[in-house]
Design a protein around this motif. Structure first.
Motif, PDB file in Angstrom:
ATOM      1  N   MET A   1      18.192  25.609  -2.166  1.00  0.00           N
ATOM      2  CA  MET A   1      18.229  26.615  -1.123  1.00  0.00           C
ATOM      3  C   MET A   1      18.940  26.051   0.097  1.00  0.00           C
ATOM      4  O   MET A   1      18.756  24.904   0.464  1.00  0.00           O
ATOM      5  CB  MET A   1      16.809  27.015  -0.720  1.00  0.00           C
ATOM      6  N   THR A   2      19.716  26.906   0.702  1.00  0.00           N
ATOM      7  CA  THR A   2      20.397  26.523   1.930  1.00  0.00           C
ATOM      8  C   THR A   2      19.898  27.412   3.062  1.00  0.00           C
ATOM      9  O   THR A   2      19.253  28.449   2.840  1.00  0.00           O
ATOM     10  CB  THR A   2      21.920  26.697   1.793  1.00  0.00           C
ATOM     11  N   TYR A   3      20.227  27.009   4.254  1.00  0.00           N
ATOM     12  CA  TYR A   3      19.875  27.807   5.430  1.00  0.00           C
ATOM     13  C   TYR A   3      20.519  29.192   5.320  1.00  0.00           C
ATOM     14  O   TYR A   3      19.898  30.197   5.650  1.00  0.00           O
ATOM     15  CB  TYR A   3      20.328  27.084   6.690  1.00  0.00           C
ATOM     16  N   GLU A   4      21.737  29.252   4.829  1.00  0.00           N
ATOM     17  CA  GLU A   4      22.438  30.529   4.666  1.00  0.00           C
ATOM     18  C   GLU A   4      21.720  31.424   3.653  1.00  0.00           C
ATOM     19  O   GLU A   4      21.669  32.640   3.831  1.00  0.00           O
ATOM     20  CB  GLU A   4      23.892  30.296   4.241  1.00  0.00           C
ATOM     21  N   ASN A   5      21.171  30.820   2.572  1.00  0.00           N
ATOM     22  CA  ASN A   5      20.405  31.596   1.596  1.00  0.00           C
ATOM     23  C   ASN A   5      19.180  32.233   2.248  1.00  0.00           C
ATOM     24  O   ASN A   5      18.861  33.404   1.989  1.00  0.00           O
ATOM     25  CB  ASN A   5      19.926  30.724   0.432  1.00  0.00           C
ATOM     26  N   ILE A   6      18.514  31.461   3.076  1.00  0.00           N
ATOM     27  CA  ILE A   6      17.322  31.978   3.760  1.00  0.00           C
ATOM     28  C   ILE A   6      17.703  33.104   4.705  1.00  0.00           C
ATOM     29  O   ILE A   6      17.060  34.161   4.724  1.00  0.00           O
ATOM     30  CB  ILE A   6      16.593  30.847   4.502  1.00  0.00           C
ATOM     31  N   LEU A   7      18.762  32.925   5.457  1.00  0.00           N
ATOM     32  CA  LEU A   7      19.214  33.988   6.367  1.00  0.00           C
ATOM     33  C   LEU A   7      19.608  35.250   5.613  1.00  0.00           C
ATOM     34  O   LEU A   7      19.302  36.359   6.046  1.00  0.00           O
ATOM     35  CB  LEU A   7      20.390  33.504   7.213  1.00  0.00           C
ATOM     36  N   SER A   8      20.274  35.085   4.479  1.00  0.00           N
ATOM     37  CA  SER A   8      20.718  36.266   3.725  1.00  0.00           C
ATOM     38  C   SER A   8      19.562  36.980   3.033  1.00  0.00           C
ATOM     39  O   SER A   8      19.716  38.119   2.611  1.00  0.00           O
ATOM     40  CB  SER A   8      21.794  35.882   2.714  1.00  0.00           C
ATOM     41  N   SER A   9      18.412  36.336   2.924  1.00  0.00           N
ATOM     42  CA  SER A   9      17.262  36.969   2.276  1.00  0.00           C
ATOM     43  C   SER A   9      16.541  37.937   3.202  1.00  0.00           C
ATOM     44  O   SER A   9      15.706  38.715   2.758  1.00  0.00           O
ATOM     45  CB  SER A   9      16.279  35.909   1.784  1.00  0.00           C
ATOM     46  N   ILE A  10      16.876  37.928   4.480  1.00  0.00           N
ATOM     47  CA  ILE A  10      16.185  38.778   5.458  1.00  0.00           C
ATOM     48  C   ILE A  10      16.631  40.227   5.293  1.00  0.00           C
ATOM     49  O   ILE A  10      17.819  40.533   5.319  1.00  0.00           O
ATOM     50  CB  ILE A  10      16.454  38.279   6.891  1.00  0.00           C
ATOM     51  N   VAL A  11      15.652  41.109   5.103  1.00  0.00           N
ATOM     52  CA  VAL A  11      15.924  42.536   4.946  1.00  0.00           C
ATOM     53  C   VAL A  11      15.166  43.355   5.990  1.00  0.00           C
ATOM     54  O   VAL A  11      14.995  44.550   5.849  1.00  0.00           O
ATOM     55  CB  VAL A  11      15.571  43.030   3.524  1.00  0.00           C
ATOM     56  N   ASP A  12      14.711  42.686   7.025  1.00  0.00           N
ATOM     57  CA  ASP A  12      13.901  43.312   8.058  1.00  0.00           C
ATOM     58  C   ASP A  12      14.665  44.448   8.726  1.00  0.00           C
ATOM     59  O   ASP A  12      15.860  44.372   8.944  1.00  0.00           O
ATOM     60  CB  ASP A  12      13.511  42.249   9.095  1.00  0.00           C
ATOM     61  N   GLY A  13      13.961  45.502   9.020  1.00  0.00           N
ATOM     62  CA  GLY A  13      14.548  46.639   9.705  1.00  0.00           C
ATOM     63  C   GLY A  13      13.703  47.870   9.456  1.00  0.00           C
ATOM     64  O   GLY A  13      12.645  47.806   8.827  1.00  0.00           O
TER      65      GLY A  13
END
Length: 73
Positions: A1-13
């Protein structure tokens, strides 16, 4: 896992069903794009793992948050 993977997993809204991020793993491989699913030969032995997170900044716990998440899942 990378930091970018974690950021792209966010679906908040709005209309997120109480899910703030979701990560999908097929046979222990992180799926960051639906096109990646073309590389898999799905069988009855395929292992799928969904990691769903929900985050709140609050000083108390509210059960309605969990109810919304359960309904979504």
């Amino acid at each position: 896992m990378t930091y970018e993977n974690i950021l792209s997993s966010i679906v908040d809204g709005s209309n997120d069903g109480g899910i703030d991020s979701i990560m999908i793993f097929i046979n222990d491989e992180y799926i960051d794009n639906i096109d990646n699913l073309d590389n898999f030969n799905f069988t009855n032995k395929t292992n799928a793992k969904f990691i769903i997170s929900q985050c709140k900044k609050a000083s108390s716990f509210k059960e309605g948050i969990i109810d919304k998440l359960i309904t979504t899942v």
